[in-house]
Scaffold this active site. Structure first.
Site, PDB file in Angstrom:
ATOM      1  N   LYS A 105       0.817  -1.212   0.000  1.00  0.00           N
ATOM      2  CA  LYS A 105       0.000   0.000   0.000  1.00  0.00           C
ATOM      3  C   LYS A 105       0.856   1.269   0.000  1.00  0.00           C
ATOM      4  O   LYS A 105       2.037   1.264   0.335  1.00  0.00           O
ATOM      5  CB  LYS A 105      -0.952  -0.014   1.194  1.00  0.00           C
ATOM      6  CG  LYS A 105      -2.095  -1.005   1.011  1.00  0.00           C
ATOM      7  CD  LYS A 105      -3.139  -0.902   2.102  1.00  0.00           C
ATOM      8  CE  LYS A 105      -4.326  -1.823   1.797  1.00  0.00           C
ATOM      9  NZ  LYS A 105      -5.353  -1.780   2.855  1.00  0.00           N
ATOM     10  N   ARG A 129      -3.232 -10.136   5.606  1.00  0.00           N
ATOM     11  CA  ARG A 129      -3.633 -10.212   4.200  1.00  0.00           C
ATOM     12  C   ARG A 129      -2.491  -9.669   3.355  1.00  0.00           C
ATOM     13  O   ARG A 129      -2.036  -8.543   3.556  1.00  0.00           O
ATOM     14  CB  ARG A 129      -4.910  -9.395   3.968  1.00  0.00           C
ATOM     15  CG  ARG A 129      -5.455  -9.462   2.543  1.00  0.00           C
ATOM     16  CD  ARG A 129      -6.743  -8.638   2.435  1.00  0.00           C
ATOM     17  NE  ARG A 129      -7.336  -8.747   1.113  1.00  0.00           N
ATOM     18  CZ  ARG A 129      -7.032  -7.960   0.079  1.00  0.00           C
ATOM     19  NH1 ARG A 129      -6.121  -6.984   0.214  1.00  0.00           N
ATOM     20  NH2 ARG A 129      -7.616  -8.126  -1.097  1.00  0.00           N
TER      21      ARG A 129
END
Length: 268
Positions: free
Chosen positions: A209, A243
């Site tokens: 991210k 995740r």
């Protein structure tokens, strides 16, 4: 301490921020999902709609067309599947096809979503998101981001229980990057133990991210090391689910942590 559960990311979309377009062909997607499972993922998280900042919505029909052949192919090969969707009709179809986990960025707020969750036995991940993917990063604001995210997740846990969902099926996710500034993201990560105090497992999804890119200056697929550092911090402070796009590296990291803990006399 139990070993963290690992979800391997499998986006079957043309526009996801890191792997968009990589696995549009269902056979390629299934093959990659099997690879993630064989590399140590406990679940393969299949998503058919990008929820990156600024992403446009797709129709339910488009989402189903993308995910169902992949879910069916993975289930046929014995791979535990998670469906990454905010649409009740997609969740329901995925569960009927064998998905054992519903991963919802909207925390079951869509009309009918709670009913789908209550009618099945799948695990449920409730994520916090301020706004929606199209607008969430325009001007996110909080007086106390950790307290507000925690309160939201506590409310969603209560809503699930009121709808008949056993609390033991629930997982929560603070939603890094979903309506948060860099400061918000780092505060949530630094204080992850406050979310663990909710009494259900906490999922951490920081893989590739922009919060990692802002620290390192690296492009999405070059953010593996930074993501592993964040995962280690989170697991050491109470996170129980991870995740990630980068399953082999994550498994190696978690196995090394378990070995160190065992040598130190902790339960692994």
């Amino acid at each position: 301490m139990a070993s963290p559960q690992v979800l391997g990311v499998l986006n079957v979309t043309p526009d996801s921020f890191s792997d968009g377009g990589d696995f549009l062909d269902p056979s390629a997607a299934v093959a990659h999902g099997v690879q993630l499972y064989e590399a140590g993922a406990d679940w393969v998280d299949v998503g058919g709609e990008s929820t990156r900042p600024g992403a446009r919505e797709v129709s339910s029909a488009q989402e189903l067309e993308r995910v169902m052949p992949v879910i069916e192919g993975l289930v046929a090969q014995g791979v535990p599947v998670s469906i990454d969707s905010r649409r009740p009709e997609v969740m329901s179809a995925a569960v009927r096809a064998g998905a054992g986990l519903i991963n919802d960025v909207n925390a079951l707020r869509a009309p009918g979503a709670l009913e789908v969750a209550a009618a099945c036995s799948a695990r449920i991940c409730l994520m916090h998101m301020q706004g929606d993917p199209a607008t969430m990063q325009r001007a996110p604001r909080y007086a106390d981001v950790v307290a507000e995210v925690s309160a939201f997740l506590a409310e969603r846990i209560a809503a699930c229980e009121a709808a008949g969902v056993d609390r033991r099926r629930l997982i929560v996710d603070p939603g890094f990057g979903f309506g948060k500034t860099q400061e918000h993201n780092l505060l949530l990560l630094a204080q992850i133990e406050r979310l663990a105090a909710l009494g259900v497992p906490v999922m951490v999804g920081v893989s590739r991210k922009s919060m990692l890119g802002r620290v390192t200056g690296r492009e999405p697929k070059q953010r593996v090391a930074a993501g592993l550092a964040a995962v280690l911090w989170a697991v050491l402070h109470g996170a129980g689910w991870v995740r990630t796009h980068d399953v082999p590296e994550t498994i190696d990291t978690l196995n090394m942590l378990a070995a160190i803990r065992a040598a130190h006399g902790e339960a692994s």
